[in-house]
Design a protein around this motif. Sequence first.
Motif, mmCIF file in Angstrom:
data_model
loop_
_atom_site.group_PDB
_atom_site.id
_atom_site.type_symbol
_atom_site.label_atom_id
_atom_site.label_comp_id
_atom_site.label_asym_id
_atom_site.label_seq_id
_atom_site.Cartn_x
_atom_site.Cartn_y
_atom_site.Cartn_z
ATOM 1 N N GLY A 446 0.802 -1.226 0.000
ATOM 2 C CA GLY A 446 0.000 0.000 0.000
ATOM 3 C C GLY A 446 0.829 1.268 0.000
ATOM 4 O O GLY A 446 1.941 1.299 0.543
ATOM 5 N N ILE A 447 0.275 2.288 -0.615
ATOM 6 C CA ILE A 447 0.835 3.644 -0.492
ATOM 7 C C ILE A 447 -0.330 4.599 -0.256
ATOM 8 O O ILE A 447 -1.316 4.556 -0.983
ATOM 9 C CB ILE A 447 1.583 4.096 -1.765
ATOM 10 N N GLY A 448 -0.194 5.422 0.760
ATOM 11 C CA GLY A 448 -1.212 6.439 1.019
ATOM 12 C C GLY A 448 -0.951 7.635 0.127
ATOM 13 O O GLY A 448 -0.078 8.449 0.405
ATOM 14 N N ILE A 449 -1.719 7.746 -0.961
ATOM 15 C CA ILE A 449 -1.393 8.765 -1.970
ATOM 16 C C ILE A 449 -1.739 10.166 -1.494
ATOM 17 O O ILE A 449 -0.929 11.085 -1.565
ATOM 18 C CB ILE A 449 -2.099 8.466 -3.310
ATOM 19 N N SER A 450 -2.959 10.328 -0.975
ATOM 20 C CA SER A 450 -3.336 11.684 -0.557
ATOM 21 C C SER A 450 -2.432 12.152 0.584
ATOM 22 O O SER A 450 -2.057 13.322 0.659
ATOM 23 C CB SER A 450 -4.809 11.752 -0.171
ATOM 24 N N ARG A 451 -2.055 11.218 1.439
ATOM 25 C CA ARG A 451 -1.142 11.543 2.531
ATOM 26 C C ARG A 451 0.183 12.127 2.021
ATOM 27 O O ARG A 451 0.823 12.933 2.697
ATOM 28 C CB ARG A 451 -0.900 10.257 3.326
ATOM 29 N N LEU A 452 0.593 11.689 0.819
ATOM 30 C CA LEU A 452 1.874 12.169 0.285
ATOM 31 C C LEU A 452 1.886 13.689 0.075
ATOM 32 O O LEU A 452 2.936 14.314 0.179
ATOM 33 C CB LEU A 452 2.212 11.460 -1.034
ATOM 34 N N LEU A 453 0.731 14.272 -0.224
ATOM 35 C CA LEU A 453 0.693 15.729 -0.337
ATOM 36 C C LEU A 453 1.224 16.370 0.943
ATOM 37 O O LEU A 453 2.022 17.301 0.912
ATOM 38 C CB LEU A 453 -0.751 16.228 -0.541
ATOM 39 N N SER A 454 0.725 15.851 2.068
ATOM 40 C CA SER A 454 1.152 16.402 3.354
ATOM 41 C C SER A 454 2.607 16.085 3.633
ATOM 42 O O SER A 454 3.357 16.930 4.122
ATOM 43 C CB SER A 454 0.290 15.824 4.482
ATOM 44 N N VAL A 455 3.007 14.859 3.333
ATOM 45 C CA VAL A 455 4.383 14.452 3.615
ATOM 46 C C VAL A 455 5.354 15.336 2.842
ATOM 47 O O VAL A 455 6.348 15.823 3.385
ATOM 48 C CB VAL A 455 4.575 12.969 3.239
ATOM 49 N N ILE A 456 5.041 15.549 1.561
ATOM 50 C CA ILE A 456 5.942 16.359 0.731
ATOM 51 C C ILE A 456 5.982 17.797 1.245
ATOM 52 O O ILE A 456 7.047 18.400 1.355
ATOM 53 C CB ILE A 456 5.516 16.291 -0.748
ATOM 54 N N ALA A 457 4.825 18.337 1.608
ATOM 55 C CA ALA A 457 4.793 19.702 2.135
ATOM 56 C C ALA A 457 5.551 19.772 3.468
ATOM 57 O O ALA A 457 6.230 20.764 3.758
ATOM 58 C CB ALA A 457 3.352 20.174 2.310
ATOM 59 N N GLU A 458 5.444 18.718 4.249
ATOM 60 C CA GLU A 458 6.126 18.703 5.547
ATOM 61 C C GLU A 458 7.648 18.725 5.350
ATOM 62 O O GLU A 458 8.365 19.395 6.083
ATOM 63 C CB GLU A 458 5.692 17.443 6.316
ATOM 64 N N GLN A 459 8.121 18.008 4.350
ATOM 65 C CA GLN A 459 9.575 17.949 4.112
ATOM 66 C C GLN A 459 10.087 19.102 3.245
ATOM 67 O O GLN A 459 11.295 19.321 3.191
ATOM 68 C CB GLN A 459 9.950 16.622 3.426
ATOM 69 N N ASN A 460 9.182 19.784 2.561
ATOM 70 C CA ASN A 460 9.621 20.801 1.609
ATOM 71 C C ASN A 460 8.892 22.117 1.836
ATOM 72 O O ASN A 460 7.886 22.400 1.181
ATOM 73 C CB ASN A 460 9.375 20.326 0.162
ATOM 74 N N HIS A 461 9.371 22.887 2.766
ATOM 75 C CA HIS A 461 8.754 24.198 3.004
ATOM 76 C C HIS A 461 9.770 25.095 3.692
ATOM 77 O O HIS A 461 10.793 24.621 4.200
ATOM 78 C CB HIS A 461 7.498 24.049 3.875
ATOM 79 N N ASP A 462 9.482 26.375 3.690
ATOM 80 C CA ASP A 462 10.216 27.285 4.572
ATOM 81 C C ASP A 462 9.185 28.171 5.240
ATOM 82 O O ASP A 462 7.986 27.875 5.166
ATOM 83 C CB ASP A 462 11.282 28.075 3.790
ATOM 84 N N GLU A 463 9.624 29.230 5.886
ATOM 85 C CA GLU A 463 8.663 30.038 6.652
ATOM 86 C C GLU A 463 7.672 30.757 5.735
ATOM 87 O O GLU A 463 6.628 31.235 6.195
ATOM 88 C CB GLU A 463 9.390 31.011 7.591
#
Lengths: 574, 574
Positions: A446-463
């Motif tokens: 399994g892969i949680g696809i919609s969850r990946l939106l959050s994961v990517i945003a969590e790892q890729n952001h600044d202030e």
Amino acid sequence: MRQSTLLLNTLRESPAEADVISHELLLRGGYIRQLAAGIYTYLPLGRRVLRKLEQIIHEEMERAGAQEILMPALQPADLWKESGRYQVYGPELMRLSDRHEREFVLGPTHEEVITALVRDEIKSYRKLPVILYQIQTKFRDERRPRFGLLRGREFVMKDAYSFDSDWAGLDHSYRTMYAAYERIFQRLELQYRAVEADAGAIGGEGETHEFMALADIGEDIIAACTCCDYAANLETATARTGGHSDLNSFTAAVAARERIHTPGIRTIDELATHLQVEARQIIKTLVYEADQQIVAVLVRGDHQVNELKLQKYLQAEQLEIVEADALQRRGLAPAGSIGPCGLNIPVLVDYEVSQMREGIAGANVADYHEIHVRPGRDFALERVGDFRNVVEGDSCPHCEQGKLIFSRGIEMGHIFKLGTKYSEKLQAHYLNSSGKTEPIIMGCYGIGISRLLSVIAEQNHDERGIIWPMSVAPFQVHLILISRKNEEQTRVAESLYAEFTKQGIEVLLDDRNESAGVKFKDSELLGIPLRITVGKNAGQGEVELTIRKTGQSDSVAVETIVNQVKQHISNETP
Amino acid sequence: MRQSTLLLNTLRESPAEADVISHELLLRGGYIRQLAAGIYTYLPLGRRVLRKLEQIIHEEMERAGAQEILMPALQPADLWKESGRYQVYGPELMRLSDRHEREFVLGPTHEEVITALVRDEIKSYRKLPVILYQIQTKFRDERRPRFGLLRGREFVMKDAYSFDSDWAGLDHSYRTMYAAYERIFQRLELQYRAVEADAGAIGGEGETHEFMALADIGEDIIAACTCCDYAANLETATARTGGHSDLNSFTAAVAARERIHTPGIRTIDELATHLQVEARQIIKTLVYEADQQIVAVLVRGDHQVNELKLQKYLQAEQLEIVEADALQRRGLAPAGSIGPCGLNIPVLVDYEVSQMREGIAGANVADYHEIHVRPGRDFALERVGDFRNVVEGDSCPHCEQGKLIFSRGIEMGHIFKLGTKYSEKLQAHYLNSSGKTEPIIMGCYGIGISRLLSVIAEQNHDERGIIWPMSVAPFQVHLILISRKNEEQTRVAESLYAEFTKQGIEVLLDDRNESAGVKFKDSELLGIPLRITVGKNAGQGEVELTIRKTGQSDSVAVETIVNQVKQHISNETP
């Protein structure tokens, strides 16, 4: 796409419901909106990212030779009764009845449906192996939905299932999917670890890995080796045993155990302070009820019991700690005074306790402890095993030099060797080459696809906002027209917009009637990788190219900008 | 894709559950499998067709400027209570509660959710117009699911919603979507008609069209003009009135009405036989209860009452016929003997009855009828209107020459001008350019995507199987390797397979160990548009190209086959 016509509202303030940064940024950037707790609508920008994620996963599944199908969300409860999960799944399983009072569930996963499908479709070893997958909406009634898309109640998932005629085949399918997962997470530029994990409610006895995105907000602890590639969930991680207990290095005889008065002392900390010893010199005794059997487990005072390991050792369906007030009802000493010596219930001894030269333990009498308690002398070492959570600094179980260190992770994917658990329950059998009936051997992935939106945003952001990787950005280029009233700027921006569109480059043109400041702020919040600003130098044929990730800005001639953008896109798409 | 590894079982016999040919062929061809009544799994071939349908619709929605979003299936019941539909939707709406006993529904449609979204996101006329769409799974608990994917309980739909600030804007959005629908159905090579329709449960008062695929199994009757492009659902179709009633052409005086004994005669047919007249000479009287009011309606004996027209005329929420056994309780004559003369309830007269010179009607006394009943003389013509279904041969309401003819259709798409029905109920308002608050003006636009699989199979098949149009075929080419044991054949087939794959042509290679007969039978059942047979002439560099649609077969040189296939694909993709 023209931003003036896009359904998009950015928010300057963080909405009250946002509990982590990815959630805040996805709301503020107009990617998602909450309909009910844990249930979200994907607005146009969010839908674009989701589509790209789906496409990457679709491509990698096809490359791995998996075949796409689509199964229903509505599943007859009877199938879940056949597998035995209807009773045990608990309130996360959403249940409903149709107009004829037939019971259904909303699928949180599809093992039952696919096993029932395959039992009808695959009768012979000649039809094996096969891997089937779908991209589909799942329902799980989480007790506490939170973190935006990370723990939702309705979510998009890719689930795949492999079917093999032998265990070597399952190994091969498993490795194929493992490799596909690695490619997927690499294409998404995620920082992740594949960790050994526990199969949980899905079941199965074999190998299982979780693909964990590294993130401080992760709810799971990953123990990983400093030297080799060993990594495991805290609940399954083990440490190397033997030769490292300093307490055990003393070979001199141990004095006879001795009862001491410890009035009012209940906890390990209180006892350590009172006696001026370290927690690791104390033997902690906990009492569990495992399928109606009462057992004690001993771990060092500085260690935590790992209930999953305990449950597996005992092969227990149910495991629960016996709370303080229930101990005396069962003829045991009060909590804080229980110890291993003279206990008339089975005593499970963690390996590290078995290696102690001596320790301090409860005396099984209220307000008393015993010192000079020697494992093997003062209590039996009949049931020694690994019953604790590893701690940072433990030796790696796989290599000689490494130590375990901890990090936090978010589960993105999970692969299991299910074996014959479902095929036996649902009677999915095939005829092998000798004409004998065998259960099909299964894996699930399994892969949680919609969850990946959050994961990517969590790892890729600044202030200032999100910083999308090129592969999943809602647009590749954010074209900012500073002033719609300026003819020169409008002409350049419109011609670039037309040219990008013609060349198949995904461009969002900010043609709104807003100030430059608002446009830049929104652009940084949205996080499109490349920004082209058409401003005061447009008349001189110059625009500005800004890389969202680095913040680097360069003045670029209009004639060369399309090529430069193409170069960036091709460099940044793994 | 190699057929030997594809999850595909073709069936020689028609499964018992198949009730129409498309259903039978989709089951026999291994496209779909039933999980529960009206709930289907799409197997790999079916999923491929579904994906192509989704992609065509996605492309045409984007071309039309619609923006894709994704809304949840789980919808809070509160929203449906706000719109008033929770009470009136009936048992087709699937209802459930979450673990906290909060009520939800499984969305059969998304007017509530999107109106609630837009009321939060769009506050100003500057943000209008916008068209939003999604491709998403819907749930509708049909009383009698049947015809495979045609009337299912879980299905894939494209639903779009337009939001405008004025009615001219809605007209424009409506026309844009109408045109997009025409492109979609043309790309799918469907035989269809866009017909005027009724808004039904979705509501709204304005224009609405259904896009109907022509098919004998269609549950809807389409009345279309032989001359112009007028077409309407039977329930809304009208006929031109005036100047065509031959009964009315008599101008002589009509004799006084006269009671005749008609013992035991109940039906129009019995009466016509008994009196040796035509049904059209009889006045049929039916009694309805409309929101507690009792009314009679008169239609000609050869006509049927159209309850929808009646309900609209009466502006009634509820309309039900008063059954025979309830007539006398209400002080009326028994069924079969009711007539218009002397009735003390409102009498609605269909236009065609009002044009009768005289007629035969019930006498309001058991076992008696009256002859020489003259409309306007013997009963009042106060409420004359169109209360009947049109019949074949009626004059077209739009042109001078045309007559109406009937055909049967399957609803594929439905577009509505909703107006302000939902925006008013859910308070989705915007500020207009004068700063005044106005309800947003909405339209909605649906296509049943999964249903299209069945519709296409229904329109495109012969006695041997399906004949997919190129645009949605699961593969473009079916490459048949006659004998895997023949080295020459295998070499040619494998090299063609590699070449097609390299060129991006979708090819299914039948590399199974089956007889040529089985392979051809399966190929015709699956219905892939182009078949290439690699057989006994492979050694001479010759293969056979067969067009599924026409059955035409030609021997083609291996060197030119790829180009010929490309030519066919490009010719056959609208």
